[in-house]
Design a protein around this motif. Structure first.
Motif, mmCIF file in Angstrom:
data_model
loop_
_atom_site.group_PDB
_atom_site.id
_atom_site.type_symbol
_atom_site.label_atom_id
_atom_site.label_comp_id
_atom_site.label_asym_id
_atom_site.label_seq_id
_atom_site.Cartn_x
_atom_site.Cartn_y
_atom_site.Cartn_z
ATOM 1 N N LEU A 96 0.797 -1.225 0.000
ATOM 2 C CA LEU A 96 0.000 0.000 0.000
ATOM 3 C C LEU A 96 0.832 1.277 0.000
ATOM 4 C CD1 LEU A 96 -2.771 -1.136 2.492
ATOM 5 C CD2 LEU A 96 -2.907 -1.004 0.005
ATOM 6 N N GLN A 97 2.145 1.158 0.121
ATOM 7 C CA GLN A 97 2.988 2.353 0.028
ATOM 8 C C GLN A 97 3.020 2.809 -1.418
ATOM 9 O OE1 GLN A 97 6.626 1.172 2.242
ATOM 10 N NE2 GLN A 97 6.794 3.359 2.627
ATOM 11 N N ASP A 98 2.886 4.105 -1.629
ATOM 12 C CA ASP A 98 2.929 4.648 -2.976
ATOM 13 C C ASP A 98 4.324 4.401 -3.550
ATOM 14 O OD1 ASP A 98 1.849 6.055 -5.166
ATOM 15 O OD2 ASP A 98 2.813 7.909 -4.504
ATOM 16 N N MET A 104 3.736 8.213 1.364
ATOM 17 C CA MET A 104 2.290 8.167 1.267
ATOM 18 C C MET A 104 1.785 6.723 1.318
ATOM 19 S SD MET A 104 1.755 11.333 1.226
ATOM 20 C CE MET A 104 0.036 11.532 0.876
ATOM 21 N N ASN A 106 -1.501 4.380 0.464
ATOM 22 C CA ASN A 106 -2.749 4.316 -0.279
ATOM 23 C C ASN A 106 -3.746 3.479 0.513
ATOM 24 O OD1 ASN A 106 -1.621 5.743 -2.471
ATOM 25 N ND2 ASN A 106 -0.702 3.860 -3.226
ATOM 26 N N ASP A 108 -6.899 0.979 1.066
ATOM 27 C CA ASP A 108 -7.682 -0.057 0.403
ATOM 28 C C ASP A 108 -9.078 -0.053 1.034
ATOM 29 O OD1 ASP A 108 -7.199 -1.199 2.863
ATOM 30 O OD2 ASP A 108 -6.340 -3.056 2.097
ATOM 31 N N LYS A 112 -9.909 2.705 4.036
ATOM 32 C CA LYS A 112 -10.654 3.905 3.621
ATOM 33 C C LYS A 112 -11.512 4.472 4.758
ATOM 34 C CE LYS A 112 -12.156 6.301 -0.100
ATOM 35 N NZ LYS A 112 -11.462 6.840 -1.207
ATOM 36 N N ALA A 118 -8.421 8.767 0.447
ATOM 37 C CA ALA A 118 -7.786 7.735 -0.368
ATOM 38 C C ALA A 118 -6.306 7.548 -0.062
ATOM 39 C CB ALA A 118 -7.961 8.059 -1.851
ATOM 40 N N GLN A 119 -5.650 8.576 0.438
ATOM 41 C CA GLN A 119 -4.210 8.496 0.675
ATOM 42 C C GLN A 119 -3.840 9.376 1.862
ATOM 43 O OE1 GLN A 119 -1.546 10.224 -2.328
ATOM 44 N NE2 GLN A 119 -0.535 8.236 -2.475
#
Length: 134
Positions: A96-98, A104, A106, A108, A112, A118-119
């Motif tokens: 999930l790391q950008d 950042m 992200n 899921d 959420k 979203a981030q």
């Protein structure tokens, strides 16, 4: 003896005139009204033996998590450090790391409702944890 003194005088070369350094210019006649204070130079303190740090007991106390956070890490009471560790394990497991900006995270489907967007930045994680524990 007089001959020896004359020979010694002849051998001693006349000393060259040594130029004296020009005297430094005197300070300005009108001294400034306020002189800037000189910065104190800190001397390096001698190194002391490193003392072992003790963990703050408040950070080790188990905390109950709400439903949003329990969906991600489980409902078992955990300390703050353990909660952060479990969250990061979840982020890394699900990638999930950008990839462009590693700071950042992200969101899921489970994150959420926890994040509310979203981030989020990794620096916001502590605040999110605080809002979702008792």
């Amino acid at each position: 003896m007089a001959k020896v003194a004359k020979k010694a005088a002849k051998k001693a070369a006349p000393k060259k005139a040594v130029k004296k350094a020009a005297p430094k210019k005197a300070a300005k006649k009108a001294a400034p009204k306020k002189a800037a204070p000189k910065k104190a130079v800190k001397k390096a303190a001698p190194k002391k033996a490193a003392k072992k740090r003790k963990a703050n007991p408040a950070l080790l106390a188990p905390m109950t998590v709400n439903d949003k956070l329990a969906a991600v890490i489980g409902s078992k009471p955990l300390s703050r450090g353990q909660i952060v560790k479990k969250l990061w394990d979840y982020f890394k497991k699900n990638k999930l790391q950008d990839p462009k900006n590693k700071r950042m995270i992200n969101a899921d489907a489970l994150l959420k409702p926890l994040f509310g967007k979203a981030q989020v930045s990794m620096f916001e994680i502590g605040g999110i944890i605080s809002k979702n524990v008792k």
